[in-house]
Write a protein that holds these residues in place. Structure first.
Motif, PDB file in Angstrom:
ATOM      1  N   LEU A 257       0.834  -1.200   0.000  1.00  0.00           N
ATOM      2  CA  LEU A 257       0.000   0.000   0.000  1.00  0.00           C
ATOM      3  C   LEU A 257       0.868   1.249   0.000  1.00  0.00           C
ATOM      4  CD1 LEU A 257      -2.577  -1.197   2.682  1.00  0.00           C
ATOM      5  CD2 LEU A 257      -2.905  -1.109   0.213  1.00  0.00           C
ATOM      6  N   ARG A 258       1.987   1.192   0.724  1.00  0.00           N
ATOM      7  CA  ARG A 258       2.840   2.376   0.845  1.00  0.00           C
ATOM      8  C   ARG A 258       3.577   2.690  -0.448  1.00  0.00           C
ATOM      9  NH1 ARG A 258       4.760   1.373   6.798  1.00  0.00           N
ATOM     10  NH2 ARG A 258       2.939   2.223   7.864  1.00  0.00           N
TER      11      ARG A 258
ATOM     12  N   ARG B 197       2.409   2.582  -3.378  1.00  0.00           N
ATOM     13  CA  ARG B 197       1.526   3.082  -4.429  1.00  0.00           C
ATOM     14  C   ARG B 197       1.784   4.553  -4.694  1.00  0.00           C
ATOM     15  NH1 ARG B 197      -4.323   0.421  -3.115  1.00  0.00           N
ATOM     16  NH2 ARG B 197      -3.715  -1.720  -3.580  1.00  0.00           N
TER      17      ARG B 197
ATOM     18  N   ARG C 171       1.065   8.424  -5.036  1.00  0.00           N
ATOM     19  CA  ARG C 171       0.314   9.183  -4.043  1.00  0.00           C
ATOM     20  C   ARG C 171      -1.191   9.214  -4.302  1.00  0.00           C
ATOM     21  NH1 ARG C 171       3.317  13.922  -1.262  1.00  0.00           N
ATOM     22  NH2 ARG C 171       4.734  12.193  -1.504  1.00  0.00           N
TER      23      ARG C 171
ATOM     24  N   GLU D 191      -3.129   7.046  -5.553  1.00  0.00           N
ATOM     25  CA  GLU D 191      -3.849   5.810  -5.249  1.00  0.00           C
ATOM     26  C   GLU D 191      -3.609   5.320  -3.829  1.00  0.00           C
ATOM     27  OE1 GLU D 191      -2.589   2.963  -8.203  1.00  0.00           O
ATOM     28  OE2 GLU D 191      -2.412   4.579  -9.667  1.00  0.00           O
ATOM     29  N   ARG D 192      -2.674   5.981  -3.141  1.00  0.00           N
ATOM     30  CA  ARG D 192      -2.291   5.479  -1.828  1.00  0.00           C
ATOM     31  C   ARG D 192      -3.346   5.837  -0.782  1.00  0.00           C
ATOM     32  NH1 ARG D 192       2.680   8.340   0.279  1.00  0.00           N
ATOM     33  NH2 ARG D 192       3.362   7.925  -1.838  1.00  0.00           N
TER      34      ARG D 192
ATOM     35  N   ILE E  41      -4.239   2.837   6.087  1.00  0.00           N
ATOM     36  CA  ILE E  41      -3.265   1.744   5.972  1.00  0.00           C
ATOM     37  C   ILE E  41      -3.146   1.013   7.297  1.00  0.00           C
ATOM     38  CG2 ILE E  41      -0.825   1.188   5.620  1.00  0.00           C
ATOM     39  CD1 ILE E  41      -0.675   3.348   3.529  1.00  0.00           C
TER      40      ILE E  41
END
Lengths: 280, 347
Positions: free
Chosen positions: B101-102, B104, B106, B108-109, B115
């Motif tokens: 997730l990190r 991705r 910005r 889409e994050r 998170i």
């Protein structure tokens, strides 16, 4: 105390230990003590006076400069080579591995001579360099080149076995999770080898600062200009300026001790993250 | 039922050797499929082709209707679990799970708090709540594999791919994790492919099993179909501890050495191969077609006893499974009967 697994007696064991320790004292400890005692023979004032000499200061500066250029370049080179060798299959891989070891097997003097033959006034590229008015031999660029050549296996050699052992699964995992190649390198590959890398940098730096042979050939020994610390030690010694020679030498010896200490700390703290061959 | 993954004529060669030799497979959405085969049969290579970790030399891979053959790994959105976990050792468990997730871009994050929430949910799902701050080195093999699965699930993959997920674990942990993986699958509903060379694992865990052999698929079917109706001699020989016996088929009879065995299958004539499993034999006291078999060894296997039998000189020994209270010793002669016939024409 009982006999060892091989059934060797106590006498054998103590003889072996005594031999090893005696050898170490004779060839490593005594010379090191001699360096420091010679340097301090006329007292601390004479010792420190050495470092007021502008030529000595220039030599120290040059040595630091050369290391500051050679070590980062070899860091980049060593990492790229290790990356290529351990993560990809390509023709000529074994040749590349052998080439990395070349500086270990070639005499540094020969290495220096090669650069003289290439870039010297009568060398292959000499006239060209002359046209551009760019000096390599008997100037700082030559010293840097020779140092890079001599020290380039150190970092690659530390990192390659570790990277080979770790394989590519971690990187593949990062890629499947959506990380880019560069991101994978920064967040996965680099942290995985960081301690081995630091270890290699330490060794590389020690050698870069201490290199004599190759540098001696290309330097020209111009005081204050192309004299590194090891070369300066030789000049001072040849001039019977023993205290100064040993004072500068003690600085190099001190560097060696610091390197040794840092190396031991690394092995002790992060032994499991270093190259597999070094694990105990 | 919707098809999640399609392989069409998929092939991959490494130099001269064809690891995957042109195969077709359709994986249904939401199913748990095992890729089973001996080592070197191409199942792992196939899995890596689906993930995009290898590029095919021929053929196509479709995710749904979309051609994914040329889509790079990082954009395929597959969850891949490696045999040796491949956890990032310098990160904590929570950082490992959050990694996908990190990294991705910005836009889409998810937000940091989102998170964190996802990581906590996943830790609960893999029953490792409270382990977030630990490092991989502080976990057992089974725990590491669960972290690896949570990390793969974090990116909400379109398919979940597991390469010998339990291969490096001991028997007890394997069994527990197997059951648990089934639970997680039923709860999350991901289309899942997992590679294994352990047929018990494949047959117990999967909705359907694809049997791999020499870079091709021999049969795809439910565990029942694979066990009861093997489509090829290879499948018949590979699953269920089968022993292959050379026989001669002639109409309603099969000649096995000096013995004749009646069969209902009259389609095969001439030299043939008969595959028998320990449970195929039954004791046949007094029956006319009983084969007198000599017991050469007896051993205990879990809840039953196995006797090794010689049906006739020169034939490979076969096994029969017996109840524990059935007294049997080396040298005895047991009258046995084949309860199930698995016959293939000789190749």
């Amino acid at each position: 105390m009982h006999d060892g697994v091989f059934g060797e007696g106590r006498a054998v064991r103590w003889t072996l230990i005594a031999l090893a320790v005696g050898f170490l004292v004779l060839f490593l400890v005594l010379p090191l003590l001699a360096v420091f005692s010679e340097a301090l023979r006329r007292g601390a004032a004479a010792f420190f006076a050495t470092f007021d000499d502008p030529d000595t200061q220039a030599a120290i500066r040059l040595t630091l400069l050369v290391a500051a250029i050679a070590v980062p370049l070899n860091l980049v080179f060593g990492l790229s080579a290790a990356w290529a060798i351990s993560k990809f299959e390509f023709p000529g891989k074994s040749v590349l591995i052998s080439l990395i070891d070349l500086p270990f097997s070639v005499s540094p003097v020969v290495a220096g001579l090669v650069y003289v033959l290439l870039f010297g006034a009568k060398g292959l590229l000499g006239p060209l360099l002359d046209d551009w008015d760019f000096k390599i031999i008997f100037a700082v660029p030559g010293i840097v080149l020779a140092t890079i050549f001599v020290t380039f296996p150190f970092i690659a050699r530390e990192v390659i076995p570790l990277m080979q052992e770790q394989g590519t699964a971690d990187e593949e995992a990062a890629l499947t999770l959506g990380a880019s190649g560069f991101r994978t390198f920064l967040t996965v590959t680099l942290p995985n080898v960081r301690w081995a890398l630091l270890y290699g940098v330490l060794l590389c730096n020690a050698r870069a600062m201490g290199e004599f042979g190759a540098v001696s050939v290309v330097s020209g020994h111009i005081r204050g200009l192309t004299n590194t610390m090891p070369l300066h030690v030789e000049i001072l010694y040849n001039e019977y300026n023993f205290v100064a020679a040993f004072a500068v030498a003690s600085l190099l010896a001190g560097l060696a001790l610091v390197t040794l200490g840092a190396k031991s700390v690394l092995e002790w703290r992060h032994g499991d993250a270093l190259a597999p061959a070094r694990r105990h | 039922m919707a098809i999640a993954i399609t392989a069409e004529g998929l092939a991959k060669s490494f130099g001269e050797t064809a690891a995957v030799a042109g195969l077709d497979l359709a994986v249904r959405a939401g199913e748990l499929m095992a890729l089973l085969g001996p080592s070197g049969s191409g199942k792992t290579t196939f899995l890596r082709l689906v993930a995009g970790l290898e590029t095919p030399t021929a053929g196509r891979i479709l995710f749904g209707d979309e051609d994914a053959t040329r889509v790079p790994v990082r954009r395929r959105r597959v969850g891949f679990v490696f045999q040796h976990y491949a956890l990032f050792r310098h990160m904590t468990v929570a950082e490992n799970i959050a990694y996908g997730l990190r990294v991705r871009p910005r836009r889409e994050r998810p937000a940091a708090s989102e998170i964190d929430r996802r990581v906590r949910d996943l830790l609960d799902l893999v029953k490792l709540g409270g382990f977030g701050k630990r490092r991989a080195a502080q976990l057992s093999g089974g725990q590491r594999q669960r972290v690896a699965l949570a990390r793969a699930l974090a990116v909400e993959p379109r398919v979940l791919l597991l390469d010998e997920p339990f291969g490096a674990l001991d028997a007890k942990v394997r069994r527990d994790l197997r059951r648990w993986l089934r639970e997680v699958h039923d709860r999350t509903g991901h289309t899942t492919l997992f590679v294994t060379h352990d047929q018990e694992e494949a047959l117990e865990l999967a909705d359907r099993v694809a049997i791999f052999n020499r870079g091709r698929i021999e049969q795809v079917g439910t565990p029942d179909e694979i066990l009861d109706q093997p489509a090829t001699p290879f499948v018949a020989g590979f699953v269920g501890e089968a022993v292959r016996l050379p026989v001669d088929a002639a109409g309603r009879w099969i000649r096995l050495g000096p013995h004749s065995i009646p069969t209902a299958d009259e389609n095969i004539a001439g030299p043939a191969e008969l595959f028998v499993r320990p449970r195929d034999f039954a004791l046949a006291d007094g029956a006319a077609d009983a084969i007198p078999a000599r017991v050469v060894a007896v051993r205990r296997t879990g809840p039953a006893r196995r006797a090794e039998l010689v049906l006739a000189d020169g034939l490979p020994t076969v096994e029969i499974e017996l109840a524990l209270d059935h007294a049997v010793a080396r040298g005895d002669v047991l009258p046995v009967r084949l309860a199930k016939i698995r016959l293939f024409a000789a190749r």
